[in-house]
Design a protein around this motif. Structure first.
Motif, PDB file in Angstrom:
ATOM      1  N   PHE A  67       0.820  -1.214   0.000  1.00  0.00           N
ATOM      2  CA  PHE A  67       0.000   0.000   0.000  1.00  0.00           C
ATOM      3  C   PHE A  67       0.855   1.267   0.000  1.00  0.00           C
ATOM      4  CE2 PHE A  67      -3.491  -2.340   2.481  1.00  0.00           C
ATOM      5  CZ  PHE A  67      -4.334  -2.399   1.385  1.00  0.00           C
ATOM      6  N   TYR A  68       2.062   1.155   0.603  1.00  0.00           N
ATOM      7  CA  TYR A  68       2.771   2.369   1.010  1.00  0.00           C
ATOM      8  C   TYR A  68       3.802   2.882   0.009  1.00  0.00           C
ATOM      9  CZ  TYR A  68       0.352   1.089   5.238  1.00  0.00           C
ATOM     10  OH  TYR A  68      -0.627   0.748   6.129  1.00  0.00           O
ATOM     11  N   ASP A  69       3.350   3.176  -1.225  1.00  0.00           N
ATOM     12  CA  ASP A  69       4.204   3.985  -2.107  1.00  0.00           C
ATOM     13  C   ASP A  69       3.982   5.441  -1.679  1.00  0.00           C
ATOM     14  OD1 ASP A  69       1.640   4.440  -3.068  1.00  0.00           O
ATOM     15  OD2 ASP A  69       2.224   4.416  -5.168  1.00  0.00           O
ATOM     16  N   GLU A  84     -13.583   9.106  11.280  1.00  0.00           N
ATOM     17  CA  GLU A  84     -13.841   7.691  11.548  1.00  0.00           C
ATOM     18  C   GLU A  84     -12.603   6.923  12.007  1.00  0.00           C
ATOM     19  OE1 GLU A  84     -14.534   9.229   8.695  1.00  0.00           O
ATOM     20  OE2 GLU A  84     -16.556   8.755   7.957  1.00  0.00           O
ATOM     21  N   TYR A  85     -11.429   7.308  11.496  1.00  0.00           N
ATOM     22  CA  TYR A  85     -10.223   6.521  11.795  1.00  0.00           C
ATOM     23  C   TYR A  85      -9.619   7.020  13.124  1.00  0.00           C
ATOM     24  CZ  TYR A  85      -6.103   3.671  11.074  1.00  0.00           C
ATOM     25  OH  TYR A  85      -5.111   2.718  11.236  1.00  0.00           O
ATOM     26  N   TYR A  86     -10.045   6.366  14.193  1.00  0.00           N
ATOM     27  CA  TYR A  86      -9.666   6.787  15.555  1.00  0.00           C
ATOM     28  C   TYR A  86      -8.267   6.312  15.992  1.00  0.00           C
ATOM     29  CZ  TYR A  86     -10.667   1.988  16.201  1.00  0.00           C
ATOM     30  OH  TYR A  86     -10.586   0.637  16.045  1.00  0.00           O
ATOM     31  N   LEU A 190       4.605   0.778  17.192  1.00  0.00           N
ATOM     32  CA  LEU A 190       3.347   1.490  17.430  1.00  0.00           C
ATOM     33  C   LEU A 190       2.368   1.360  16.268  1.00  0.00           C
ATOM     34  CD1 LEU A 190       4.834   4.777  18.968  1.00  0.00           C
ATOM     35  CD2 LEU A 190       3.922   2.781  20.182  1.00  0.00           C
ATOM     36  N   GLY A 191       1.227   1.995  16.420  1.00  0.00           N
ATOM     37  CA  GLY A 191       0.282   2.145  15.318  1.00  0.00           C
ATOM     38  C   GLY A 191      -0.703   1.009  15.165  1.00  0.00           C
ATOM     39  N   GLY A 192      -0.490  -0.063  15.900  1.00  0.00           N
ATOM     40  CA  GLY A 192      -1.388  -1.206  15.738  1.00  0.00           C
ATOM     41  C   GLY A 192      -1.015  -2.051  14.532  1.00  0.00           C
ATOM     42  N   GLY A 195      -1.358  -5.799  14.122  1.00  0.00           N
ATOM     43  CA  GLY A 195      -2.629  -6.366  13.669  1.00  0.00           C
ATOM     44  C   GLY A 195      -2.618  -6.788  12.208  1.00  0.00           C
ATOM     45  N   ASN A 196      -1.657  -6.298  11.435  1.00  0.00           N
ATOM     46  CA  ASN A 196      -1.555  -6.720  10.032  1.00  0.00           C
ATOM     47  C   ASN A 196      -1.001  -8.134   9.905  1.00  0.00           C
ATOM     48  OD1 ASN A 196      -0.658  -3.578   8.311  1.00  0.00           O
ATOM     49  ND2 ASN A 196      -2.603  -4.343   9.066  1.00  0.00           N
ATOM     50  N   LEU A 197      -0.423  -8.640  11.001  1.00  0.00           N
ATOM     51  CA  LEU A 197       0.161  -9.983  10.980  1.00  0.00           C
ATOM     52  C   LEU A 197      -0.848 -10.996  11.508  1.00  0.00           C
ATOM     53  CD1 LEU A 197       3.649  -9.097  12.561  1.00  0.00           C
ATOM     54  CD2 LEU A 197       3.017  -9.118  10.148  1.00  0.00           C
ATOM     55  N   ALA A 235     -14.253   2.900  10.541  1.00  0.00           N
ATOM     56  CA  ALA A 235     -12.841   3.332  10.551  1.00  0.00           C
ATOM     57  C   ALA A 235     -12.111   2.860   9.298  1.00  0.00           C
ATOM     58  CB  ALA A 235     -12.144   2.809  11.803  1.00  0.00           C
ATOM     59  N   TYR A 236     -12.587   1.760   8.720  1.00  0.00           N
ATOM     60  CA  TYR A 236     -11.936   1.196   7.532  1.00  0.00           C
ATOM     61  C   TYR A 236     -12.762   1.415   6.266  1.00  0.00           C
ATOM     62  CZ  TYR A 236      -8.455  -0.606  10.643  1.00  0.00           C
ATOM     63  OH  TYR A 236      -7.440  -0.674  11.564  1.00  0.00           O
ATOM     64  N   ASP A 237     -13.774   2.270   6.390  1.00  0.00           N
ATOM     65  CA  ASP A 237     -14.589   2.630   5.215  1.00  0.00           C
ATOM     66  C   ASP A 237     -15.134   4.026   5.446  1.00  0.00           C
ATOM     67  OD1 ASP A 237     -15.906   2.543   2.845  1.00  0.00           O
ATOM     68  OD2 ASP A 237     -17.450   1.107   3.481  1.00  0.00           O
ATOM     69  N   THR A 311      -6.787  -7.719   0.740  1.00  0.00           N
ATOM     70  CA  THR A 311      -5.620  -6.829   0.672  1.00  0.00           C
ATOM     71  C   THR A 311      -5.024  -6.526   2.045  1.00  0.00           C
ATOM     72  OG1 THR A 311      -7.143  -4.963   0.621  1.00  0.00           O
ATOM     73  CG2 THR A 311      -6.276  -5.726  -1.504  1.00  0.00           C
ATOM     74  N   GLU A 312      -5.813  -6.743   3.105  1.00  0.00           N
ATOM     75  CA  GLU A 312      -5.281  -6.455   4.447  1.00  0.00           C
ATOM     76  C   GLU A 312      -6.132  -7.120   5.509  1.00  0.00           C
ATOM     77  OE1 GLU A 312      -3.594  -2.497   6.461  1.00  0.00           O
ATOM     78  OE2 GLU A 312      -5.754  -2.414   6.304  1.00  0.00           O
ATOM     79  N   ILE A 313      -5.463  -7.633   6.543  1.00  0.00           N
ATOM     80  CA  ILE A 313      -6.185  -7.945   7.781  1.00  0.00           C
ATOM     81  C   ILE A 313      -5.669  -6.956   8.826  1.00  0.00           C
ATOM     82  CG2 ILE A 313      -6.530 -10.397   7.256  1.00  0.00           C
ATOM     83  CD1 ILE A 313      -4.268 -10.922   9.424  1.00  0.00           C
ATOM     84  N   SER A 314      -6.533  -6.552   9.714  1.00  0.00           N
ATOM     85  CA  SER A 314      -6.119  -5.669  10.809  1.00  0.00           C
ATOM     86  C   SER A 314      -6.759  -6.210  12.080  1.00  0.00           C
ATOM     87  CB  SER A 314      -6.539  -4.231  10.511  1.00  0.00           C
ATOM     88  OG  SER A 314      -5.924  -3.341  11.419  1.00  0.00           O
ATOM     89  N   ARG A 315      -5.984  -6.986  12.830  1.00  0.00           N
ATOM     90  CA  ARG A 315      -6.542  -7.660  14.007  1.00  0.00           C
ATOM     91  C   ARG A 315      -6.774  -6.687  15.148  1.00  0.00           C
ATOM     92  NH1 ARG A 315      -3.583 -11.806  16.470  1.00  0.00           N
ATOM     93  NH2 ARG A 315      -1.651 -10.920  15.652  1.00  0.00           N
TER      94      ARG A 315
HETATM   95  C1  AVJ Z   1      -1.100   1.354   9.602  1.00  0.00           C
HETATM   96  C2  AVJ Z   1      -1.489  -0.981   9.643  1.00  0.00           C
HETATM   97  C3  AVJ Z   1      -2.072   0.348  11.515  1.00  0.00           C
HETATM   98  O1  AVJ Z   1      -4.396  -1.517  10.051  1.00  0.00           O
HETATM   99  O2  AVJ Z   1      -5.323   0.271  10.811  1.00  0.00           O
HETATM  100  C4  AVJ Z   1      -5.613   2.020   7.764  1.00  0.00           C
HETATM  101  C5  AVJ Z   1      -3.513   0.540   8.025  1.00  0.00           C
HETATM  102  N1  AVJ Z   1      -5.581   0.207   6.641  1.00  0.00           N
HETATM  103  N2  AVJ Z   1      -6.762   1.928   7.087  1.00  0.00           N
HETATM  104  C6  AVJ Z   1      -4.457  -0.296  10.162  1.00  0.00           C
HETATM  105  C7  AVJ Z   1      -4.862   0.921   7.500  1.00  0.00           C
HETATM  106  C8  AVJ Z   1      -6.740   0.844   6.396  1.00  0.00           C
HETATM  107  C9  AVJ Z   1      -3.400   0.599   9.500  1.00  0.00           C
HETATM  108  N3  AVJ Z   1      -2.028   0.311  10.046  1.00  0.00           N
END
Ligand code: AVJ
Length: 352
Positions: A67-69, A84-86, A190-192, A195-197, A235-237, A311-315
Protein backbone atom coordinates in the motif's frame (compact mmCIF):
# COMPACT_ATOMS: atom_id res chain seq x y z
CA UNK A 1 33.36 34.97 18.64
CA UNK A 2 30.48 35.39 16.25
CA UNK A 3 31.38 36.33 12.70
CA UNK A 4 30.00 39.62 11.45
CA UNK A 5 27.74 38.03 8.93
CA UNK A 6 26.27 35.65 11.42
CA UNK A 7 25.67 38.52 13.87
CA UNK A 8 23.75 40.31 11.17
CA UNK A 9 21.75 37.23 10.50
CA UNK A 10 20.97 36.81 14.18
CA UNK A 11 19.93 40.42 14.45
CA UNK A 12 17.71 40.14 11.42
CA UNK A 13 16.23 36.99 12.77
CA UNK A 14 15.58 38.66 16.09
CA UNK A 15 13.92 41.71 14.64
CA UNK A 16 12.06 40.15 11.78
CA UNK A 17 11.39 36.83 13.41
CA UNK A 18 12.57 34.93 10.36
CA UNK A 19 13.23 31.27 11.14
CA UNK A 20 16.74 31.25 9.73
CA UNK A 21 19.44 28.73 10.55
CA UNK A 22 23.10 29.67 10.92
CA UNK A 23 25.68 27.32 9.37
CA UNK A 24 26.88 26.30 12.84
CA UNK A 25 23.41 25.25 13.96
CA UNK A 26 23.02 23.24 10.79
CA UNK A 27 26.31 21.41 11.23
CA UNK A 28 25.64 20.65 14.89
CA UNK A 29 22.37 19.07 13.77
CA UNK A 30 24.25 17.04 11.16
CA UNK A 31 26.74 15.84 13.77
CA UNK A 32 23.84 14.38 15.70
CA UNK A 33 22.49 12.49 12.69
CA UNK A 34 23.78 9.21 11.31
CA UNK A 35 22.16 6.91 8.81
CA UNK A 36 22.91 3.29 7.99
CA UNK A 37 21.38 0.44 6.05
CA UNK A 38 20.27 -2.69 7.91
CA UNK A 39 20.95 -5.66 5.63
CA UNK A 40 18.17 -8.21 5.28
CA UNK A 41 18.74 -11.21 7.55
CA UNK A 42 16.73 -13.50 5.31
CA UNK A 43 15.37 -13.53 1.82
CA UNK A 44 12.04 -11.77 1.52
CA UNK A 45 9.76 -12.53 -1.41
CA UNK A 46 9.76 -9.93 -4.19
CA UNK A 47 6.53 -8.20 -5.19
CA UNK A 48 6.39 -10.50 -8.25
CA UNK A 49 6.67 -13.58 -6.02
CA UNK A 50 4.07 -12.24 -3.61
CA UNK A 51 1.63 -11.64 -6.47
CA UNK A 52 2.27 -15.05 -8.07
CA UNK A 53 1.74 -16.81 -4.73
CA UNK A 54 -1.13 -14.66 -3.54
CA UNK A 55 -3.05 -14.93 -6.81
CA UNK A 56 -2.71 -18.71 -6.77
CA UNK A 57 -4.79 -18.79 -3.57
CA UNK A 58 -8.55 -18.42 -3.08
CA UNK A 59 -9.49 -15.82 -2.17
CA UNK A 60 -6.57 -14.09 -3.83
CA UNK A 61 -4.42 -12.15 -1.37
CA UNK A 62 -1.92 -9.30 -1.48
CA UNK A 63 0.44 -8.30 1.36
CA UNK A 64 -0.54 -4.93 2.88
CA UNK A 65 3.02 -3.60 2.77
CA UNK A 66 2.54 -2.68 -0.91
CA UNK A 67 0.00 0.00 0.00
CA UNK A 68 2.77 2.37 1.01
CA UNK A 69 4.20 3.98 -2.11
CA UNK A 70 4.40 7.80 -2.02
CA UNK A 71 0.68 8.21 -2.78
CA UNK A 72 -0.34 5.40 -0.42
CA UNK A 73 1.65 6.91 2.45
CA UNK A 74 0.04 10.28 1.76
CA UNK A 75 -3.42 8.69 1.67
CA UNK A 76 -2.75 6.89 4.96
CA UNK A 77 -1.78 10.24 6.53
CA UNK A 78 -5.08 11.68 5.31
CA UNK A 79 -7.02 8.66 6.62
CA UNK A 80 -5.55 9.41 10.06
CA UNK A 81 -7.30 12.80 9.96
CA UNK A 82 -10.75 11.42 9.10
CA UNK A 83 -13.29 11.46 11.94
CA UNK A 84 -13.84 7.69 11.55
CA UNK A 85 -10.22 6.52 11.80
CA UNK A 86 -9.67 6.79 15.56
CA UNK A 87 -6.49 4.63 16.08
CA UNK A 88 -3.77 7.16 15.29
CA UNK A 89 -5.13 10.03 17.33
CA UNK A 90 -6.17 7.71 20.17
CA UNK A 91 -2.71 6.18 20.37
CA UNK A 92 -1.07 9.63 20.24
CA UNK A 93 -3.22 10.83 23.14
CA UNK A 94 -2.50 7.66 25.12
CA UNK A 95 1.22 7.95 24.50
CA UNK A 96 1.10 11.59 25.57
CA UNK A 97 -0.61 10.54 28.84
CA UNK A 98 1.63 7.56 29.58
CA UNK A 99 5.03 8.71 28.27
CA UNK A 100 6.21 9.94 31.67
CA UNK A 101 5.33 6.65 33.35
CA UNK A 102 6.93 4.58 30.56
CA UNK A 103 10.15 6.59 30.55
CA UNK A 104 10.47 6.59 34.35
CA UNK A 105 10.12 2.82 34.47
CA UNK A 106 12.49 1.98 31.65
CA UNK A 107 15.02 4.86 31.85
CA UNK A 108 16.18 4.01 28.32
CA UNK A 109 19.60 4.90 26.96
CA UNK A 110 18.37 4.02 23.48
CA UNK A 111 14.93 4.10 21.91
CA UNK A 112 14.65 1.79 18.90
CA UNK A 113 11.48 2.13 16.86
CA UNK A 114 10.39 -0.43 14.28
CA UNK A 115 8.47 1.13 11.38
CA UNK A 116 9.01 4.66 12.69
CA UNK A 117 7.48 6.56 9.73
CA UNK A 118 7.15 10.24 10.58
CA UNK A 119 7.98 9.59 14.28
CA UNK A 120 5.16 12.00 15.11
CA UNK A 121 3.79 9.97 18.03
CA UNK A 122 7.24 9.02 19.34
CA UNK A 123 7.93 12.70 19.98
CA UNK A 124 5.90 12.34 23.20
CA UNK A 125 8.53 9.96 24.54
CA UNK A 126 11.31 12.49 23.93
CA UNK A 127 9.39 15.19 25.73
CA UNK A 128 9.08 12.86 28.72
CA UNK A 129 12.82 12.08 28.54
CA UNK A 130 13.62 15.76 28.53
CA UNK A 131 11.39 16.40 31.54
CA UNK A 132 13.15 13.61 33.41
CA UNK A 133 16.73 14.53 32.54
CA UNK A 134 17.24 11.50 30.29
CA UNK A 135 18.98 11.82 26.95
CA UNK A 136 18.60 8.55 25.05
CA UNK A 137 19.64 8.26 21.44
CA UNK A 138 16.92 7.46 18.94
CA UNK A 139 17.14 4.64 16.39
CA UNK A 140 14.24 4.95 13.94
CA UNK A 141 13.98 1.94 11.63
CA UNK A 142 12.01 2.36 8.41
CA UNK A 143 12.08 1.34 4.75
CA UNK A 144 11.87 4.89 3.47
CA UNK A 145 15.05 6.97 3.65
CA UNK A 146 13.32 10.25 2.77
CA UNK A 147 10.81 9.83 5.58
CA UNK A 148 13.65 9.03 8.01
CA UNK A 149 15.49 12.22 7.04
CA UNK A 150 12.43 14.40 7.41
CA UNK A 151 11.51 12.86 10.77
CA UNK A 152 15.08 13.27 12.09
CA UNK A 153 15.24 16.88 10.94
CA UNK A 154 12.18 17.80 12.97
CA UNK A 155 13.29 15.89 16.08
CA UNK A 156 16.84 17.28 16.05
CA UNK A 157 15.38 20.75 15.79
CA UNK A 158 13.03 20.20 18.71
CA UNK A 159 15.56 18.45 21.00
CA UNK A 160 19.10 19.88 20.99
CA UNK A 161 20.37 16.96 23.11
CA UNK A 162 19.04 14.23 20.85
CA UNK A 163 21.15 12.12 18.53
CA UNK A 164 19.45 10.14 15.78
CA UNK A 165 20.85 6.92 14.33
CA UNK A 166 18.54 6.25 11.41
CA UNK A 167 18.25 2.66 10.22
CA UNK A 168 17.07 1.99 6.69
CA UNK A 169 15.65 -1.45 6.10
CA UNK A 170 12.69 -3.81 6.19
CA UNK A 171 11.97 -5.29 9.61
CA UNK A 172 10.05 -8.12 7.98
CA UNK A 173 13.42 -9.25 6.54
CA UNK A 174 14.60 -10.04 10.05
CA UNK A 175 16.26 -8.22 12.94
CA UNK A 176 19.55 -10.15 13.13
CA UNK A 177 21.56 -7.28 11.60
CA UNK A 178 20.04 -4.55 13.72
CA UNK A 179 22.85 -2.63 15.48
CA UNK A 180 23.11 -3.58 19.15
CA UNK A 181 23.99 -0.46 21.16
CA UNK A 182 25.16 -1.12 24.71
CA UNK A 183 22.92 0.15 27.50
CA UNK A 184 19.24 -0.15 28.32
CA UNK A 185 17.01 -0.15 25.26
CA UNK A 186 13.35 0.59 24.79
CA UNK A 187 12.00 -1.05 21.64
CA UNK A 188 8.78 0.42 20.29
CA UNK A 189 6.30 -0.85 17.73
CA UNK A 190 3.35 1.49 17.43
CA UNK A 191 0.28 2.15 15.32
CA UNK A 192 -1.39 -1.21 15.74
CA UNK A 193 0.62 -2.56 12.81
CA UNK A 194 1.00 -5.82 14.76
CA UNK A 195 -2.63 -6.37 13.67
CA UNK A 196 -1.56 -6.72 10.03
CA UNK A 197 0.16 -9.98 10.98
CA UNK A 198 -1.61 -13.28 11.55
CA UNK A 199 -1.23 -14.66 15.10
CA UNK A 200 1.50 -17.02 13.87
CA UNK A 201 3.40 -14.25 12.07
CA UNK A 202 3.00 -11.95 15.04
CA UNK A 203 4.35 -14.46 17.56
CA UNK A 204 7.29 -15.21 15.24
CA UNK A 205 8.03 -11.49 14.92
CA UNK A 206 7.69 -10.80 18.65
CA UNK A 207 9.87 -13.83 19.45
CA UNK A 208 12.56 -12.56 17.13
CA UNK A 209 12.48 -9.19 18.84
CA UNK A 210 12.48 -10.88 22.23
CA UNK A 211 15.65 -12.71 21.16
CA UNK A 212 17.48 -9.38 20.83
CA UNK A 213 16.43 -8.14 24.24
CA UNK A 214 18.62 -8.20 27.33
CA UNK A 215 17.71 -7.84 30.97
CA UNK A 216 16.56 -4.30 31.65
CA UNK A 217 15.40 -3.75 28.07
CA UNK A 218 11.72 -3.12 27.48
CA UNK A 219 9.24 -3.27 24.62
CA UNK A 220 6.33 -0.90 24.03
CA UNK A 221 3.60 -2.25 21.77
CA UNK A 222 0.61 -0.31 20.44
CA UNK A 223 -2.45 -2.38 19.52
CA UNK A 224 -6.03 -1.65 18.52
CA UNK A 225 -8.85 -3.11 20.61
CA UNK A 226 -12.05 -4.94 19.74
CA UNK A 227 -15.11 -2.69 19.79
CA UNK A 228 -18.55 -2.37 18.21
CA UNK A 229 -18.27 -3.72 14.63
CA UNK A 230 -19.97 -0.63 13.18
CA UNK A 231 -17.20 1.57 14.66
CA UNK A 232 -14.50 -0.69 13.27
CA UNK A 233 -16.12 -0.91 9.87
CA UNK A 234 -16.53 2.86 9.69
CA UNK A 235 -12.84 3.33 10.55
CA UNK A 236 -11.94 1.20 7.53
CA UNK A 237 -14.59 2.63 5.21
CA UNK A 238 -14.61 6.37 5.85
CA UNK A 239 -17.33 8.51 4.31
CA UNK A 240 -14.83 10.61 2.35
CA UNK A 241 -13.67 7.51 0.47
CA UNK A 242 -9.99 7.88 1.38
CA UNK A 243 -9.64 4.29 2.60
CA UNK A 244 -11.28 3.07 -0.62
CA UNK A 245 -8.73 5.04 -2.63
CA UNK A 246 -5.91 3.77 -0.40
CA UNK A 247 -7.08 0.18 -0.97
CA UNK A 248 -7.40 0.57 -4.77
CA UNK A 249 -3.98 2.23 -4.95
CA UNK A 250 -2.31 -1.14 -4.39
CA UNK A 251 -3.43 -2.01 -7.93
CA UNK A 252 -1.54 1.03 -9.26
CA UNK A 253 1.53 -0.17 -7.38
CA UNK A 254 1.21 -3.59 -9.05
CA UNK A 255 0.60 -2.05 -12.47
CA UNK A 256 3.80 -0.05 -12.16
CA UNK A 257 5.93 -2.89 -10.78
CA UNK A 258 4.66 -5.63 -13.10
CA UNK A 259 3.55 -3.68 -16.18
CA UNK A 260 -0.03 -4.56 -15.42
CA UNK A 261 -3.32 -3.22 -16.72
CA UNK A 262 -5.50 -3.36 -13.62
CA UNK A 263 -8.27 -0.78 -13.75
CA UNK A 264 -8.55 0.21 -10.07
CA UNK A 265 -12.04 1.56 -10.69
CA UNK A 266 -13.20 -1.87 -11.77
CA UNK A 267 -12.93 -2.88 -8.09
CA UNK A 268 -15.04 -1.87 -5.10
CA UNK A 269 -13.60 -1.29 -1.66
CA UNK A 270 -15.00 -3.59 1.04
CA UNK A 271 -14.16 -3.58 4.76
CA UNK A 272 -15.72 -6.29 6.92
CA UNK A 273 -15.28 -7.06 10.58
CA UNK A 274 -14.78 -10.79 11.03
CA UNK A 275 -16.04 -11.30 14.57
CA UNK A 276 -14.85 -14.89 14.87
CA UNK A 277 -11.27 -13.94 14.00
CA UNK A 278 -11.50 -10.48 15.62
CA UNK A 279 -10.13 -8.75 12.60
CA UNK A 280 -11.00 -6.24 9.92
CA UNK A 281 -10.65 -7.70 6.45
CA UNK A 282 -10.17 -5.32 3.58
CA UNK A 283 -11.01 -6.55 0.12
CA UNK A 284 -11.10 -5.31 -3.44
CA UNK A 285 -14.21 -6.72 -5.12
CA UNK A 286 -14.41 -7.09 -8.90
CA UNK A 287 -17.33 -5.00 -10.21
CA UNK A 288 -17.67 -7.22 -13.29
CA UNK A 289 -15.96 -10.15 -15.03
CA UNK A 290 -12.57 -9.04 -16.28
CA UNK A 291 -9.15 -10.18 -17.31
CA UNK A 292 -5.96 -8.52 -16.12
CA UNK A 293 -2.62 -8.84 -17.88
CA UNK A 294 0.57 -8.63 -15.81
CA UNK A 295 3.18 -8.37 -18.57
CA UNK A 296 6.25 -8.74 -16.35
CA UNK A 297 4.85 -12.09 -15.14
CA UNK A 298 3.65 -13.08 -18.60
CA UNK A 299 0.35 -13.98 -17.02
CA UNK A 300 -3.32 -13.15 -17.36
CA UNK A 301 -5.69 -13.38 -14.42
CA UNK A 302 -9.43 -13.65 -14.73
CA UNK A 303 -11.65 -12.08 -12.07
CA UNK A 304 -15.31 -12.98 -11.84
CA UNK A 305 -17.95 -10.40 -10.94
CA UNK A 306 -17.94 -10.24 -7.12
CA UNK A 307 -14.61 -12.01 -6.73
CA UNK A 308 -12.53 -10.67 -3.86
CA UNK A 309 -8.85 -9.94 -3.31
CA UNK A 310 -7.94 -9.85 0.41
CA UNK A 311 -5.62 -6.83 0.67
CA UNK A 312 -5.28 -6.46 4.45
CA UNK A 313 -6.19 -7.94 7.78
CA UNK A 314 -6.12 -5.67 10.81
CA UNK A 315 -6.54 -7.66 14.01
CA UNK A 316 -8.21 -6.18 17.04
CA UNK A 317 -7.29 -7.31 20.56
CA UNK A 318 -8.83 -7.72 23.95
CA UNK A 319 -6.60 -6.98 26.93
CA UNK A 320 -6.39 -10.76 27.38
CA UNK A 321 -5.57 -11.71 23.79
CA UNK A 322 -2.87 -9.02 23.68
CA UNK A 323 -1.27 -10.27 26.89
CA UNK A 324 -1.46 -13.87 25.69
CA UNK A 325 0.26 -13.03 22.41
CA UNK A 326 3.12 -11.26 24.21
CA UNK A 327 3.48 -14.14 26.67
CA UNK A 328 3.60 -16.63 23.79
CA UNK A 329 6.71 -14.74 22.63
CA UNK A 330 8.20 -14.86 26.16
CA UNK A 331 7.47 -11.23 26.77
CA UNK A 332 6.05 -10.35 30.15
CA UNK A 333 3.59 -7.41 30.20
CA UNK A 334 4.47 -5.12 33.12
CA UNK A 335 2.11 -2.20 32.43
CA UNK A 336 -1.02 -1.91 30.34
CA UNK A 337 -2.07 1.59 29.36
CA UNK A 338 -5.47 2.03 27.77
CA UNK A 339 -7.78 4.91 26.99
CA UNK A 340 -10.94 5.25 29.10
CA UNK A 341 -13.06 4.08 26.16
CA UNK A 342 -10.72 1.05 25.80
CA UNK A 343 -10.28 1.87 22.12
CA UNK A 344 -6.52 1.34 22.10
CA UNK A 345 -3.75 -0.20 24.19
CA UNK A 346 -0.11 0.43 24.86
CA UNK A 347 1.58 -2.48 26.60
CA UNK A 348 4.98 -2.24 28.21
CA UNK A 349 6.69 -5.64 28.40
CA UNK A 350 9.97 -7.10 29.53
CA UNK A 351 11.74 -10.30 28.51
CA UNK A 352 10.62 -13.19 30.71
C1 AVJ B 1 -1.10 1.35 9.60
C2 AVJ B 1 -1.49 -0.98 9.64
C3 AVJ B 1 -2.07 0.35 11.52
O1 AVJ B 1 -4.40 -1.52 10.05
O2 AVJ B 1 -5.32 0.27 10.81
C4 AVJ B 1 -5.61 2.02 7.76
C5 AVJ B 1 -3.51 0.54 8.02
N1 AVJ B 1 -5.58 0.21 6.64
N2 AVJ B 1 -6.76 1.93 7.09
C6 AVJ B 1 -4.46 -0.30 10.16
C7 AVJ B 1 -4.86 0.92 7.50
C8 AVJ B 1 -6.74 0.84 6.40
C9 AVJ B 1 -3.40 0.60 9.50
N3 AVJ B 1 -2.03 0.31 10.05
Amino acid sequence: MVAYEEKTLLKERFFMNIPLEGASVRSRKLERFKCQAVPAARVVPTLAEDVLQGFARRPRVLPPKYFYDALGSELFDQICDTPEYYPTRTEARLLDQSAHSIICQVKPEHIIELGSGTSRKTAHLFEACEANGLEPSYWPFDVCEEVLHAAAEALLEAHPWLSVQALIGDYSAGLAHLPQPAGRRLFVFLGGTIGNLTPEESIAFLSELRGLMREGDAFLLGADRTKAPRLLQAAYDDASGLTAEFNRNVLNVINRALRGDFNPHAFDHLALYNEALQRIEMYLVARHDQEVHLMALERRYGFLHGERILTEISRKFTAESLTAELRAARLNPIRHYQTEDQYFSLVLAQPS
